[in-house]
Design a protein around this motif. Structure first.
Motif, PDB file in Angstrom:
ATOM      1  N   GLN A   3       0.812  -1.222   0.000  1.00 56.55           N
ATOM      2  CA  GLN A   3       0.000   0.000   0.000  1.00 56.55           C
ATOM      3  C   GLN A   3       0.846   1.272   0.000  1.00 56.55           C
ATOM      4  O   GLN A   3       0.329   2.373  -0.191  1.00 56.55           O
ATOM      5  N   MET A   5       2.942   4.217  -1.205  1.00 58.09           N
ATOM      6  CA  MET A   5       3.130   4.917  -2.477  1.00 58.09           C
ATOM      7  C   MET A   5       4.369   5.802  -2.462  1.00 58.09           C
ATOM      8  O   MET A   5       5.012   5.973  -3.498  1.00 58.09           O
ATOM      9  N   GLU A  48       0.374   6.324   1.922  1.00 60.90           N
ATOM     10  CA  GLU A  48      -0.179   5.037   1.520  1.00 60.90           C
ATOM     11  C   GLU A  48      -1.427   5.294   0.689  1.00 60.90           C
ATOM     12  O   GLU A  48      -1.927   6.416   0.629  1.00 60.90           O
ATOM     13  N   ARG A  49      -1.957   4.248   0.089  1.00 57.46           N
ATOM     14  CA  ARG A  49      -3.141   4.392  -0.770  1.00 57.46           C
ATOM     15  C   ARG A  49      -4.286   5.117  -0.077  1.00 57.46           C
ATOM     16  O   ARG A  49      -4.958   5.916  -0.697  1.00 57.46           O
ATOM     17  N   GLY A  50      -4.514   4.877   1.180  1.00 59.26           N
ATOM     18  CA  GLY A  50      -5.632   5.526   1.861  1.00 59.26           C
ATOM     19  C   GLY A  50      -5.251   6.206   3.158  1.00 59.26           C
ATOM     20  O   GLY A  50      -6.122   6.454   3.991  1.00 59.26           O
ATOM     21  N   TYR A  53       2.639   2.872  -8.576  1.00 57.78           N
ATOM     22  CA  TYR A  53       1.485   3.732  -8.354  1.00 57.78           C
ATOM     23  C   TYR A  53       1.490   5.011  -9.179  1.00 57.78           C
ATOM     24  O   TYR A  53       0.537   5.776  -9.149  1.00 57.78           O
ATOM     25  N   ARG A  58       0.699   7.300 -11.993  1.00 59.42           N
ATOM     26  CA  ARG A  58      -0.191   7.368 -13.148  1.00 59.42           C
ATOM     27  C   ARG A  58       0.374   8.345 -14.170  1.00 59.42           C
ATOM     28  O   ARG A  58       0.427   8.073 -15.355  1.00 59.42           O
ATOM     29  N   GLN A 103       0.875  12.352 -10.155  1.00 62.52           N
ATOM     30  CA  GLN A 103      -0.474  11.887  -9.865  1.00 62.52           C
ATOM     31  C   GLN A 103      -0.391  10.374  -9.727  1.00 62.52           C
ATOM     32  O   GLN A 103       0.081   9.675 -10.626  1.00 62.52           O
ATOM     33  N   SER A 154      -2.095   6.527  -8.927  1.00 63.47           N
ATOM     34  CA  SER A 154      -3.225   5.796  -9.512  1.00 63.47           C
ATOM     35  C   SER A 154      -4.519   5.971  -8.727  1.00 63.47           C
ATOM     36  O   SER A 154      -5.599   5.790  -9.274  1.00 63.47           O
ATOM     37  N   ASN A 155      -4.435   6.366  -7.457  1.00 62.48           N
ATOM     38  CA  ASN A 155      -5.647   6.583  -6.667  1.00 62.48           C
ATOM     39  C   ASN A 155      -6.108   8.045  -6.706  1.00 62.48           C
ATOM     40  O   ASN A 155      -7.004   8.432  -5.969  1.00 62.48           O
ATOM     41  N   GLY A 156      -5.483   8.870  -7.554  1.00 60.92           N
ATOM     42  CA  GLY A 156      -5.882  10.265  -7.702  1.00 60.92           C
ATOM     43  C   GLY A 156      -5.150  11.238  -6.802  1.00 60.92           C
ATOM     44  O   GLY A 156      -5.290  12.449  -6.966  1.00 60.92           O
TER      45      GLY A 156
END
Length: 175
Positions: free
Chosen positions: A14, A16, A34-36, A107, A109, A122, A124-126
């Motif tokens: 997770q 990034m 992390e992703r979230g 990760y 993008r 940017q 991948s999760n925005g």
């Protein structure tokens, strides 16, 4: 963002980015992205990377030497944290410097250069993140990490009967 600081952390699927920043006392600490989640670690990013490499039975120095052996990259080499989980990171400046931030290759993008000679990534999760590195230098690190991944994954997978070359796989990565 979580404000409590942690002392220990292992890079995981997770993670990034590990961003170097200064705390109120002028010490370099790590903002983990992390992703979230985002939180801080009371160690510099390269120490977090070294601890994570050791968790996976190596060290930052060992991973750097391994990358140099595989690719001949001598400056700011990308590294693999865990082959099994496909976790590849690259530094934005010399990993010997405490101010070195690290980015997870998988990760990303897109990225673009800014007028102040920084680069905005940017993920991948925005999530967007601005780093103090030129877009040319960042693009070079992304390309070198892709090249390293292809070589290492080909070696690890030992895909008999597959005629695809490393160059073809790199081209696929950027298409």
């Amino acid at each position: 963002m979580e404000y409590a600081q942690r002392k220990e952390y292992e890079i995981n699927p997770q993670t990034m980015a590990l961003i170097a920043k200064y705390d109120d006392c002028g010490q370099v600490i790590t903002q983990v992205v992390e992703r979230g989640n985002r939180f801080e670690i009371t160690k510099c990013p390269s120490q977090v990377v070294d601890d994570s490499c050791r968790y996976f039975a190596s060290s930052l120095e060992g991973r750097i030497l391994g990358t140099k052996q595989v690719t001949s990259y001598t400056h700011k080499p990308p590294i693999v944290i865990s082959e099994a989980m496909g976790i590849y990171f690259f530094p934005i400046i010399s990993p010997k410097r405490k101010e070195c931030s690290w980015v997870a290759h998988k990760y990303i993008r897109s990225y673009q250069g800014e007028s102040d000679h920084t680069t905005t990534i940017q993920f991948s999760n925005g999530v967007n993140l601005n780093l103090p590195v030129s877009v040319g230098m960042f693009a070079n690190q992304v390309q070198r990490t892709a090249h390293f991944r292809v070589i290492l994954e080909d070696r690890l997978n030992d895909r008999p009967g597959v005629q695809e070359t490393s160059s073809e796989r790199i081209a696929e990565t950027f298409s």
